[in-house]
Motif scaffolding. Sequence first.
Motif, PDB file in Angstrom:
ATOM      1  N   ALA A  21     -36.070  25.488-107.756  1.00  7.62           N
ATOM      2  CA  ALA A  21     -35.007  24.588-107.330  1.00  7.62           C
ATOM      3  C   ALA A  21     -35.111  23.200-107.953  1.00  7.62           C
ATOM      4  O   ALA A  21     -34.111  22.615-108.366  1.00  7.62           O
ATOM      5  N   HIS A  22     -36.312  22.628-108.040  1.00  4.83           N
ATOM      6  CA  HIS A  22     -36.428  21.247-108.510  1.00  4.83           C
ATOM      7  C   HIS A  22     -36.446  21.137-110.038  1.00  4.83           C
ATOM      8  O   HIS A  22     -36.491  20.017-110.571  1.00  4.83           O
ATOM      9  N   ARG A  23     -36.362  22.278-110.752  1.00  4.41           N
ATOM     10  CA  ARG A  23     -36.404  22.230-112.204  1.00  4.41           C
ATOM     11  C   ARG A  23     -35.200  22.885-112.863  1.00  4.41           C
ATOM     12  O   ARG A  23     -34.769  22.471-113.932  1.00  4.41           O
ATOM     13  N   PHE A  24     -34.643  23.881-112.238  1.00  8.64           N
ATOM     14  CA  PHE A  24     -33.584  24.669-112.865  1.00  8.64           C
ATOM     15  C   PHE A  24     -32.332  23.823-113.093  1.00  8.64           C
ATOM     16  O   PHE A  24     -31.765  23.252-112.172  1.00  8.64           O
ATOM     17  N   GLY A  25     -31.924  23.743-114.356  1.00  4.19           N
ATOM     18  CA  GLY A  25     -30.731  22.985-114.698  1.00  4.19           C
ATOM     19  C   GLY A  25     -30.921  21.486-114.725  1.00  4.19           C
ATOM     20  O   GLY A  25     -29.987  20.747-115.042  1.00  4.19           O
ATOM     21  N   LYS A  26     -32.133  21.011-114.415  1.00  2.00           N
ATOM     22  CA  LYS A  26     -32.425  19.578-114.423  1.00  2.00           C
ATOM     23  C   LYS A  26     -33.010  19.182-115.780  1.00  2.00           C
ATOM     24  O   LYS A  26     -33.485  20.025-116.542  1.00  2.00           O
ATOM     25  N   PRO A  27     -32.970  17.880-116.123  1.00  2.00           N
ATOM     26  CA  PRO A  27     -33.574  17.431-117.381  1.00  2.00           C
ATOM     27  C   PRO A  27     -35.018  17.904-117.509  1.00  2.00           C
ATOM     28  O   PRO A  27     -35.795  17.837-116.552  1.00  2.00           O
ATOM     29  N   LYS A  28     -35.358  18.377-118.673  1.00  2.00           N
ATOM     30  CA  LYS A  28     -36.660  19.003-118.899  1.00  2.00           C
ATOM     31  C   LYS A  28     -37.790  17.974-118.981  1.00  2.00           C
ATOM     32  O   LYS A  28     -38.928  18.258-118.595  1.00  2.00           O
ATOM     33  N   TYR A  29     -37.468  16.787-119.502  1.00  2.00           N
ATOM     34  CA  TYR A  29     -38.494  15.767-119.721  1.00  2.00           C
ATOM     35  C   TYR A  29     -38.270  14.574-118.800  1.00  2.00           C
ATOM     36  O   TYR A  29     -37.173  14.376-118.256  1.00  2.00           O
ATOM     37  N   ARG A  30     -39.297  13.765-118.645  1.00  2.00           N
ATOM     38  CA  ARG A  30     -39.213  12.615-117.742  1.00  2.00           C
ATOM     39  C   ARG A  30     -38.193  11.581-118.211  1.00  2.00           C
ATOM     40  O   ARG A  30     -37.451  11.024-117.425  1.00  2.00           O
TER      41      ARG A  30
ATOM     42  N   LEU B 295     -33.971  24.654-124.174  1.00  2.00           N
ATOM     43  CA  LEU B 295     -34.066  24.099-125.522  1.00  2.00           C
ATOM     44  C   LEU B 295     -34.893  22.819-125.517  1.00  2.00           C
ATOM     45  O   LEU B 295     -35.147  22.225-124.474  1.00  2.00           O
ATOM     46  N   GLY B 296     -35.295  22.395-126.693  1.00  2.00           N
ATOM     47  CA  GLY B 296     -36.146  21.217-126.834  1.00  2.00           C
ATOM     48  C   GLY B 296     -37.304  21.530-127.753  1.00  2.00           C
ATOM     49  O   GLY B 296     -37.224  22.444-128.581  1.00  2.00           O
ATOM     50  N   LEU B 297     -38.395  20.785-127.628  1.00  2.00           N
ATOM     51  CA  LEU B 297     -39.581  21.041-128.440  1.00  2.00           C
ATOM     52  C   LEU B 297     -40.448  22.103-127.772  1.00  2.00           C
ATOM     53  O   LEU B 297     -40.550  22.166-126.546  1.00  2.00           O
ATOM     54  N   ALA B 298     -41.086  22.932-128.602  1.00  2.04           N
ATOM     55  CA  ALA B 298     -41.978  23.966-128.079  1.00  2.04           C
ATOM     56  C   ALA B 298     -43.177  23.316-127.387  1.00  2.04           C
ATOM     57  O   ALA B 298     -43.553  22.178-127.684  1.00  2.04           O
ATOM     58  N   LYS B 299     -43.786  24.050-126.486  1.00  4.10           N
ATOM     59  CA  LYS B 299     -44.869  23.509-125.655  1.00  4.10           C
ATOM     60  C   LYS B 299     -46.031  22.935-126.465  1.00  4.10           C
ATOM     61  O   LYS B 299     -46.594  21.906-126.062  1.00  4.10           O
ATOM     62  N   PRO B 300     -46.448  23.544-127.605  1.00  7.44           N
ATOM     63  CA  PRO B 300     -47.564  22.953-128.366  1.00  7.44           C
ATOM     64  C   PRO B 300     -47.289  21.545-128.866  1.00  7.44           C
ATOM     65  O   PRO B 300     -48.229  20.852-129.283  1.00  7.44           O
ATOM     66  N   TYR B 301     -46.025  21.106-128.826  1.00  5.20           N
ATOM     67  CA  TYR B 301     -45.686  19.781-129.358  1.00  5.20           C
ATOM     68  C   TYR B 301     -45.239  18.831-128.249  1.00  5.20           C
ATOM     69  O   TYR B 301     -44.524  17.856-128.490  1.00  5.20           O
ATOM     70  N   GLN B 302     -45.687  19.115-127.018  1.00  2.83           N
ATOM     71  CA  GLN B 302     -45.383  18.239-125.893  1.00  2.83           C
ATOM     72  C   GLN B 302     -45.909  16.827-126.134  1.00  2.83           C
ATOM     73  O   GLN B 302     -45.339  15.840-125.662  1.00  2.83           O
TER      74      GLN B 302
END
Length: 453
Positions: free
Chosen positions: A72-81, A121-128
């Motif tokens: 609930a707190h992540r789905f459809g919300k901005p992925k990054y801070r 979509l966005g950057l892959a996890k290894p490039y966080q």
Amino acid sequence: MAEFGSGELNRGLISLEGSSAGVAVVYFHATLESLKALHLPEGENFEPVRIIEIDENEDRILIYPIGTQPVAHRFGKPKYRRLRTISVPLDYLTLPTSANEVPDLLGSLPRGFLKDYQFGLGLAKPYQAIVTAIETQARCSHLHLTTKGEARVDIDTLYISLSDFDLARSECDRIAARANTAALNVKVATAANWLAGHLGTESMQYKRGRHPMIQRFADASAGQDGLDEEDTADLLALMEQNVDSISSRRPGAVAKLRRDIELVQLDGLIDRFETMLTASHNEEAWQSFFTENPFILTFAFGYPMILVQDQAVAGGRKISGSGEKIADFISKNPTTNNVAIIEIKKPDTSLLQRTEYRRGVYGPSKELTGSITQILDQRYQLVSEFASMQRASRIFDIESFAVQLCLVVGRTPTNPDEAKSFELFRDSLATIEIVTFDELLERVRLLRSFLAD
């Protein structure tokens, strides 16, 4: 096996809304499965979320990274801070006419990007770490990648070139590779010592390497005393903040450090290669070894090759899906995208028959001719079903102009007559490159010698 595309995952669907002004917008819709997992309050619906804007006039795609894990707190919300959009230039961009064409468009994004909307979509996890740097150092909400130009910040947008971005991505990959090498050395020693405790045999010490950075990685993996977490964080932060100034003020020292690290990695790789050659490993072990160190396989060709897929299906629904004709590796020429099939056997595979066919002449062994027939059949299957596998797997940056074949098998004969027979036989194979394990090892040694000089 690796899976291209969204596979069985079904977190969301997309819709496309076009515009006569040359701009199209892609929206993300929750599936029934996702809505059920979200446990939304009664009467509350999930509104479609904009995830992409495609601008044909500017040859750009604007990405809105969102979370797609059905929580609930992540789905459809901005992925990054802080980071909200990523703008990427794409050559010869044309607007898709339907949502079904969007995955193909996403497949053309640069390396380092997630290309499946199901996973966000966005950057892959290894490039966080790159995202963190943008948010903490530039304090920007928007990343605008350019084809050229210096990095700059304009209000809330960071402008940086694709080449600079790729340098950062490559450095992240190198750091991960160094850490993996050190961790592997510790794992090997730990497993050996575990078994030694049961068998009463001699224990072994893990390889630390020669460079302090590699030693730190190894010591940390082994739980040895070293820098505490606070010191480590400070050191890494200091390196990240000053990498540009250090490179400009001490380019020679940075180049030497990089070369020393590469030499340490090669030394460990050569030691491992030699150790494996003295043991009796199966084909799966060698496939894992080359998967971890794919650059070794480029020595079989004489020009750079890029690994596309290991344990790839050469005939079937997908290159990485179910099927019967399994190739150990599919690689490609990075310039022409022409693919090659690489088949890995074992070092102890016999190359020649034990008895002479005629005096001083030895025929190829049954294992060698069988391996040749196998890889020829793999090419036949791949070429026959190439177009359908491209579509099913969404891998479009490969071509089957003239599929090359490489067979890594056996060891070079030491008997002069056998060596002559082997050379004559493999030289007669116009479309198959046969390379022995000891030849690959020697080419890695030559690379190490070249870097040291």
